[in-house]
Design a protein around this motif. Structure first.
Motif, short mmCIF file in Angstrom:
data_model
loop_
_atom_site.label_atom_id
_atom_site.label_comp_id
_atom_site.label_asym_id
_atom_site.label_seq_id
_atom_site.Cartn_x
_atom_site.Cartn_y
_atom_site.Cartn_z
N MET A 75 -20.50 -17.45 9.14
CA MET A 75 -21.24 -17.62 7.46
C MET A 75 -20.39 -18.39 6.70
O MET A 75 -21.18 -18.98 5.82
CB MET A 75 -21.30 -16.12 7.15
CG MET A 75 -22.06 -15.91 6.14
SD MET A 75 -22.57 -14.09 5.99
CE MET A 75 -22.92 -13.92 4.29
N ARG A 76 -19.17 -18.32 6.95
CA ARG A 76 -18.47 -19.31 5.81
C ARG A 76 -18.61 -20.81 6.08
O ARG A 76 -18.96 -21.57 5.29
CB ARG A 76 -16.81 -19.06 6.35
CG ARG A 76 -15.97 -20.14 5.38
CD ARG A 76 -16.11 -20.09 4.05
NE ARG A 76 -16.15 -18.74 3.31
CZ ARG A 76 -16.55 -18.60 2.10
NH1 ARG A 76 -17.23 -19.54 1.54
NH2 ARG A 76 -16.35 -17.46 1.58
N LEU A 77 -18.68 -21.26 7.45
CA LEU A 77 -19.17 -22.56 7.74
C LEU A 77 -20.36 -22.87 7.04
O LEU A 77 -20.67 -23.90 6.61
CB LEU A 77 -18.98 -22.81 9.18
CG LEU A 77 -19.51 -24.10 9.86
CD1 LEU A 77 -18.56 -25.08 9.45
CD2 LEU A 77 -19.71 -24.13 11.24
N PHE A 78 -21.28 -22.06 7.41
CA PHE A 78 -22.89 -22.41 7.03
C PHE A 78 -22.94 -22.56 5.66
O PHE A 78 -23.36 -23.44 5.06
CB PHE A 78 -23.65 -21.00 7.66
CG PHE A 78 -25.03 -21.31 7.27
CD1 PHE A 78 -25.80 -22.27 8.12
CD2 PHE A 78 -26.00 -20.48 6.46
CE1 PHE A 78 -27.12 -22.34 7.68
CE2 PHE A 78 -27.05 -20.42 6.14
CZ PHE A 78 -27.70 -21.45 6.77
N ALA A 79 -22.29 -21.36 4.81
CA ALA A 79 -22.23 -21.54 3.36
C ALA A 79 -21.36 -22.86 2.72
O ALA A 79 -22.01 -23.56 1.83
CB ALA A 79 -21.63 -20.40 2.85
N ASP A 80 -20.40 -23.21 3.41
CA ASP A 80 -19.63 -24.48 2.95
C ASP A 80 -20.35 -25.77 2.99
O ASP A 80 -20.16 -26.60 2.37
CB ASP A 80 -18.46 -24.50 3.76
CG ASP A 80 -17.26 -23.38 3.28
OD1 ASP A 80 -17.58 -22.60 2.12
OD2 ASP A 80 -16.38 -23.36 4.14
N LEU A 81 -21.30 -25.62 4.18
CA LEU A 81 -21.97 -26.93 4.37
C LEU A 81 -23.45 -26.61 3.46
O LEU A 81 -24.32 -27.76 3.68
CB LEU A 81 -22.39 -27.05 5.86
CG LEU A 81 -21.33 -27.43 6.67
CD1 LEU A 81 -21.60 -27.27 8.11
CD2 LEU A 81 -20.53 -28.71 6.26
N GLY A 82 -23.67 -25.86 2.77
CA GLY A 82 -24.83 -25.66 1.83
C GLY A 82 -25.92 -24.91 2.53
O GLY A 82 -27.09 -25.00 1.82
N PHE A 91 -18.66 -12.90 0.27
CA PHE A 91 -19.56 -13.71 -0.32
C PHE A 91 -20.24 -13.09 -1.61
O PHE A 91 -20.19 -11.91 -1.62
CB PHE A 91 -20.64 -14.22 0.93
CG PHE A 91 -19.94 -14.84 2.18
CD1 PHE A 91 -19.79 -16.07 2.20
CD2 PHE A 91 -19.36 -13.91 2.96
CE1 PHE A 91 -19.25 -16.78 3.25
CE2 PHE A 91 -18.69 -14.46 4.16
CZ PHE A 91 -18.47 -15.89 4.37
N ASP A 92 -21.04 -14.16 -2.02
CA ASP A 92 -21.93 -13.57 -3.28
C ASP A 92 -23.46 -13.50 -2.82
O ASP A 92 -23.83 -14.64 -2.29
CB ASP A 92 -21.89 -14.58 -4.40
CG ASP A 92 -22.38 -14.31 -5.82
OD1 ASP A 92 -23.35 -13.41 -5.53
OD2 ASP A 92 -22.00 -14.72 -6.79
N ARG A 93 -24.00 -12.55 -2.92
CA ARG A 93 -25.29 -12.24 -2.47
C ARG A 93 -26.32 -13.37 -3.23
O ARG A 93 -27.13 -13.75 -2.57
CB ARG A 93 -25.83 -10.81 -2.94
CG ARG A 93 -27.16 -10.47 -2.93
CD ARG A 93 -27.88 -10.62 -1.50
NE ARG A 93 -29.43 -10.33 -1.57
CZ ARG A 93 -30.22 -11.18 -1.72
NH1 ARG A 93 -29.85 -12.23 -1.84
NH2 ARG A 93 -31.44 -10.70 -1.55
N ARG A 94 -26.09 -13.61 -4.40
CA ARG A 94 -26.91 -14.79 -5.17
C ARG A 94 -26.89 -15.90 -4.54
O ARG A 94 -27.75 -16.96 -4.54
CB ARG A 94 -26.41 -14.93 -6.54
CG ARG A 94 -26.84 -13.64 -7.21
CD ARG A 94 -25.96 -13.64 -8.75
NE ARG A 94 -24.61 -13.80 -8.68
CZ ARG A 94 -23.75 -13.84 -9.44
NH1 ARG A 94 -24.27 -13.70 -10.81
NH2 ARG A 94 -22.40 -14.00 -9.25
N ASP A 95 -25.80 -16.26 -3.58
CA ASP A 95 -26.01 -17.62 -2.83
C ASP A 95 -26.69 -17.69 -1.61
O ASP A 95 -26.82 -18.75 -0.84
CB ASP A 95 -24.42 -17.89 -2.49
CG ASP A 95 -23.36 -18.24 -3.76
OD1 ASP A 95 -24.09 -18.54 -4.63
OD2 ASP A 95 -22.15 -17.98 -3.25
#
Length: 329
Positions: A36-43, A70-74
């Motif tokens: 989830m961190r990798l996915f979010a960091d790449l947009g 993480f932030d739910r809004r992201d």
């Protein structure tokens, strides 16, 4: 990552979605967090889960991560109901009461007041579809979901459900989640035309041909792998098939030409097919997910796309063909 809109809504998602069907099993929590961190960091923004994934644990893991790291809004969160959690084979139940109870349970596990997309996981032959659709309407009107869709519906089922909603003027279907890849193009016969007619966005699951399109089986299959229940039940039909082998070898060759991994070729092909919003990529490890996400930067040249189209084409004949040759009899 680039973004795409879900038809008929104001929802935008990353054009690759993160599938979480393997989340929630013992020992996967740290890997899930890292993915989830990798996915979010790449947009990446689009998370796809279901009440039955990990026997409800997938949603719980996502909820824990959203509350702590993480932030739910992201994120744009999609979940499903219609299959009853438990041990396989899973039972279908898309009755009004069951669906709404499952949605409430999903919201509790996810730790959110609403999901962005709620989908019916499978057609229920025991429940009138009109009853199923009333649950969809209630979910939208109550604010518990922003948009709705269906999964694994065939052409006539998709058309019937969409038509009923259209006639009643109720919550329109926005998405259709189905298996779609170079190894499985069956939706192009009747499901894709239905999606075009009713302006549905396609969410392909298993876009890597259940892992076969990564080329991992080109060199052969180990005895240990061949004996595993997962391989026999989920992967095998795409490996012991001459047509599939030809497709995989073409994918491998196209990957050699562009200097990328075979999986990137397969994902970029399905990502840019008509009506597709976001292929859903799942992974057991962070390294596997990272390899899949590298497809974001791959754009297939027309020549390679045509080669892949031709080697994987499915026959579209009578009566699906749009201009059948009529003969008198």
């Amino acid at each position: 990552m680039k973004k795409r809109g879900i038809p008929g809504t104001d929802i935008e998602v990353s054009r690759l979605g993160l599938g979480t069907a393997t989340w929630g099993f013992p020992g996967t929590e740290d890997d899930s967090a890292a993915q989830m961190r990798l996915f979010a960091d790449l947009g990446g923004t689009f998370l796809d889960t279901a009440n039955v994934y990990g026997n409800t644990r997938s949603e719980q893991v996502i909820g824990d991560l959203l509350s702590k790291r993480f932030d739910r809004r992201d994120f744009v969160i999609a979940t499903k109901a219609g299959l009853v959690p438990g041990r396989p084979p899973l039972r279908t139940d898309a009755s009004h009461g069951r669906l709404l109870n499952e949605l409430d349970d999903s919201l509790r596990r996810l730790g959110t007041e609403h999901v962005d997309l709620w989908q019916i996981h499978a057609w229920d032959y025991e429940t009138p579809v009109e009853e199923t659709l009333t649950a969809i309407d209630k979910a939208v009107s109550s604010g518990k979901t922003r948009a709705v869709g269906v999964c694994n519906y065939c052409g006539w089922q998709t058309a019937k459900a969409a038509t009923i909603q259209q006639i009643r003027g109720h919550a329109a279907l926005a998405t259709l989640e189905v298996e779609y890849s170079l190894l499985q193009r069956g939706i192009e016969r009747e499901v894709l035309p239905a999606a075009e007619e009713f302006d549905l966005g396609i969410l392909p699951w298993a876009p890597l041909g259940r892992g076969v399109l990564t080329g991992k089986y080109v060199a052969g299959i180990t005895d240990e792998k061949a004996k595993s229940n997962f391989f026999r039940g989920y992967v095998r039909k795409y490996v012991v098939n001459d047509q599939c082998s030809r497709i995989v070898l073409e994918v491998v060759e196209c990957a050699r030409v562009l200097g990328v991994e075979p999986g990137s070729i397969a994902l970029s092909w399905v990502r840019d097919r008509p009506r597709v919003v976001a292929p859903l990529v799942g992974a057991r490890t962070v390294d596997q997910l990272e390899e899949s996400l590298r497809s974001e930067s791959v754009e297939l040249p027309d020549e390679l796309r045509q080669r892949l189209d031709e080697v994987s084409a499915v026959p579209i004949t009578y009566p699906e063909h749009r201009n059948p040759v009529m003969s008198s009899s």
